[in-house]
Write a protein that holds these residues in place. Structure first.
Motif, PDB file in Angstrom:
ATOM      1  N   GLY A  58       0.800  -1.220   0.000  1.00 15.50           N
ATOM      2  CA  GLY A  58       0.000   0.000   0.000  1.00 15.50           C
ATOM      3  C   GLY A  58       0.835   1.273   0.000  1.00 15.50           C
ATOM      4  N   ARG A  59       2.077   1.194   0.449  1.00 15.83           N
ATOM      5  CA  ARG A  59       2.984   2.343   0.415  1.00 15.83           C
ATOM      6  C   ARG A  59       4.350   1.962  -0.147  1.00 15.83           C
ATOM      7  NH1 ARG A  59       2.639   7.052   3.019  1.00 15.83           N
ATOM      8  NH2 ARG A  59       4.725   6.914   3.866  1.00 15.83           N
ATOM      9  N   HIS A  60       4.807   0.781   0.141  1.00 14.89           N
ATOM     10  CA  HIS A  60       6.105   0.305  -0.336  1.00 14.89           C
ATOM     11  C   HIS A  60       5.861  -0.751  -1.403  1.00 14.89           C
ATOM     12  CE1 HIS A  60       6.795   1.861   3.741  1.00 14.89           C
ATOM     13  NE2 HIS A  60       7.907   2.326   3.204  1.00 14.89           N
ATOM     14  N   TRP A  61       6.474  -0.529  -2.563  1.00 11.26           N
ATOM     15  CA  TRP A  61       6.175  -1.357  -3.726  1.00 11.26           C
ATOM     16  C   TRP A  61       7.432  -1.922  -4.369  1.00 11.26           C
ATOM     17  CZ3 TRP A  61       1.207  -2.315  -4.166  1.00 11.26           C
ATOM     18  CH2 TRP A  61       0.312  -1.415  -3.592  1.00 11.26           C
ATOM     19  N   ALA A  62       7.255  -3.034  -5.052  1.00 12.05           N
ATOM     20  CA  ALA A  62       8.314  -3.612  -5.873  1.00 12.05           C
ATOM     21  C   ALA A  62       7.698  -3.934  -7.228  1.00 12.05           C
ATOM     22  CB  ALA A  62       8.865  -4.877  -5.227  1.00 12.05           C
ATOM     23  N   ALA A  63       8.440  -3.666  -8.294  1.00 15.89           N
ATOM     24  CA  ALA A  63       7.934  -3.919  -9.640  1.00 15.89           C
ATOM     25  C   ALA A  63       9.017  -4.531 -10.514  1.00 15.89           C
ATOM     26  CB  ALA A  63       7.437  -2.621 -10.280  1.00 15.89           C
ATOM     27  N   VAL A  64       8.597  -5.465 -11.340  1.00 20.27           N
ATOM     28  CA  VAL A  64       9.442  -6.016 -12.403  1.00 20.27           C
ATOM     29  C   VAL A  64       8.777  -5.566 -13.693  1.00 20.27           C
ATOM     30  CG1 VAL A  64      10.323  -8.088 -13.516  1.00 20.27           C
ATOM     31  CG2 VAL A  64      10.121  -8.001 -11.012  1.00 20.27           C
ATOM     32  N   ILE A  65       9.498  -4.789 -14.474  1.00 23.19           N
ATOM     33  CA  ILE A  65       8.930  -4.182 -15.668  1.00 23.19           C
ATOM     34  C   ILE A  65       9.789  -4.537 -16.875  1.00 23.19           C
ATOM     35  CG2 ILE A  65       8.183  -2.011 -16.733  1.00 23.19           C
ATOM     36  CD1 ILE A  65       8.372  -0.839 -13.770  1.00 23.19           C
ATOM     37  N   VAL A  66       9.151  -5.129 -17.878  1.00 28.35           N
ATOM     38  CA  VAL A  66       9.836  -5.487 -19.121  1.00 28.35           C
ATOM     39  C   VAL A  66       9.190  -4.675 -20.232  1.00 28.35           C
ATOM     40  CG1 VAL A  66      10.425  -7.341 -20.714  1.00 28.35           C
ATOM     41  CG2 VAL A  66      10.241  -7.825 -18.254  1.00 28.35           C
ATOM     42  N   SER A  67       9.981  -3.803 -20.847  1.00 34.37           N
ATOM     43  CA  SER A  67       9.435  -2.920 -21.872  1.00 34.37           C
ATOM     44  C   SER A  67      10.425  -2.703 -23.010  1.00 34.37           C
ATOM     45  CB  SER A  67       9.076  -1.557 -21.265  1.00 34.37           C
ATOM     46  OG  SER A  67       8.634  -0.662 -22.265  1.00 34.37           O
ATOM     47  N   PRO A  68       9.931  -2.731 -24.242  1.00 36.29           N
ATOM     48  CA  PRO A  68      10.808  -2.397 -25.368  1.00 36.29           C
ATOM     49  C   PRO A  68      11.244  -0.929 -25.326  1.00 36.29           C
ATOM     50  CG  PRO A  68       8.553  -2.745 -26.135  1.00 36.29           C
ATOM     51  CD  PRO A  68       8.592  -3.128 -24.690  1.00 36.29           C
ATOM     52  N   ALA A  69      10.529  -0.104 -24.596  1.00 31.08           N
ATOM     53  CA  ALA A  69      10.892   1.316 -24.472  1.00 31.08           C
ATOM     54  C   ALA A  69      12.199   1.505 -23.715  1.00 31.08           C
ATOM     55  CB  ALA A  69       9.765   2.092 -23.773  1.00 31.08           C
ATOM     56  N   PHE A  70      12.660   0.489 -22.997  1.00 29.89           N
ATOM     57  CA  PHE A  70      13.912   0.571 -22.244  1.00 29.89           C
ATOM     58  C   PHE A  70      15.143   0.322 -23.108  1.00 29.89           C
ATOM     59  CE2 PHE A  70      11.389  -1.017 -18.329  1.00 29.89           C
ATOM     60  CZ  PHE A  70      10.945   0.277 -18.057  1.00 29.89           C
ATOM     61  N   GLU A  71      14.933  -0.113 -24.332  1.00 30.86           N
ATOM     62  CA  GLU A  71      16.041  -0.445 -25.227  1.00 30.86           C
ATOM     63  C   GLU A  71      17.001   0.739 -25.362  1.00 30.86           C
ATOM     64  OE1 GLU A  71      17.812  -3.404 -26.750  1.00 30.86           O
ATOM     65  OE2 GLU A  71      15.638  -3.731 -26.639  1.00 30.86           O
ATOM     66  N   GLY A  72      18.285   0.491 -25.124  1.00 30.13           N
ATOM     67  CA  GLY A  72      19.311   1.519 -25.282  1.00 30.13           C
ATOM     68  C   GLY A  72      19.383   2.526 -24.149  1.00 30.13           C
ATOM     69  N   ARG A  73      18.676   2.280 -23.073  1.00 27.28           N
ATOM     70  CA  ARG A  73      18.666   3.223 -21.942  1.00 27.28           C
ATOM     71  C   ARG A  73      19.328   2.594 -20.714  1.00 27.28           C
ATOM     72  NH1 ARG A  73      15.061   7.571 -23.146  1.00 27.28           N
ATOM     73  NH2 ARG A  73      13.761   7.029 -24.919  1.00 27.28           N
ATOM     74  N   ARG A  74      19.998   3.454 -19.946  1.00 32.92           N
ATOM     75  CA  ARG A  74      20.613   3.012 -18.695  1.00 32.92           C
ATOM     76  C   ARG A  74      19.537   2.842 -17.630  1.00 32.92           C
ATOM     77  NH1 ARG A  74      24.596   7.891 -18.488  1.00 32.92           N
ATOM     78  NH2 ARG A  74      22.591   8.588 -17.770  1.00 32.92           N
ATOM     79  N   ALA A  75      19.888   2.162 -16.539  1.00 36.16           N
ATOM     80  CA  ALA A  75      18.928   1.881 -15.460  1.00 36.16           C
ATOM     81  C   ALA A  75      18.284   3.162 -14.928  1.00 36.16           C
ATOM     82  CB  ALA A  75      19.614   1.113 -14.337  1.00 36.16           C
ATOM     83  N   ILE A  76      19.049   4.195 -14.698  1.00 36.02           N
ATOM     84  CA  ILE A  76      18.486   5.436 -14.153  1.00 36.02           C
ATOM     85  C   ILE A  76      17.470   6.049 -15.114  1.00 36.02           C
ATOM     86  CG2 ILE A  76      20.348   6.950 -14.972  1.00 36.02           C
ATOM     87  CD1 ILE A  76      18.534   7.315 -11.633  1.00 36.02           C
ATOM     88  N   GLN A  77      17.754   5.977 -16.399  1.00 36.15           N
ATOM     89  CA  GLN A  77      16.810   6.499 -17.390  1.00 36.15           C
ATOM     90  C   GLN A  77      15.529   5.673 -17.412  1.00 36.15           C
ATOM     91  OE1 GLN A  77      19.705   6.152 -20.571  1.00 36.15           O
ATOM     92  NE2 GLN A  77      19.692   8.375 -20.851  1.00 36.15           N
ATOM     93  N   ARG A  78      15.655   4.379 -17.260  1.00 37.91           N
ATOM     94  CA  ARG A  78      14.480   3.504 -17.217  1.00 37.91           C
ATOM     95  C   ARG A  78      13.609   3.851 -16.008  1.00 37.91           C
ATOM     96  NH1 ARG A  78      17.080  -2.425 -18.690  1.00 37.91           N
ATOM     97  NH2 ARG A  78      18.075  -1.779 -20.634  1.00 37.91           N
TER      98      ARG A  78
END
Length: 83
Positions: free
Chosen positions: A26-46
């Protein structure tokens, strides 16, 4: 209060996702996200891309903490192959 399904739908509305898992209390979350939009981007940018989809919900403390693992589809497939 934010629910996992609501947070999931907010992320999915802002990013094309091949895979999306959201868990939390409800306040603290964890997510696993797989997206083609992340291609060529560093972790911070993602992460910034995900934060942008949540907008003011991050700033007004509706989502207090969000831990993310972000992958491109190729990274996700390679990860699945190592299990």
């Amino acid at each position: 209060m934010m629910t996992a399904e609501h947070l999931r739908s907010l992320i999915a509305a802002g990013l094309p996702c091949d895979h999306l898992e959201v868990t939390g209390d409800g306040r603290h979350w964890a997510a696993v996200i797989v997206s083609p939009a992340f291609e060529g981007r560093r972790a911070i940018q993602r992460h910034q891309m995900v934060y942008a989809t949540l907008g003011e919900r991050i700033h007004n403390d509706e989502v207090h903490a969000l831990s993310m693992k972000t992958y491109t589809p190729d990274e996700w497939r390679a990860r699945a192959g190592t299990r």
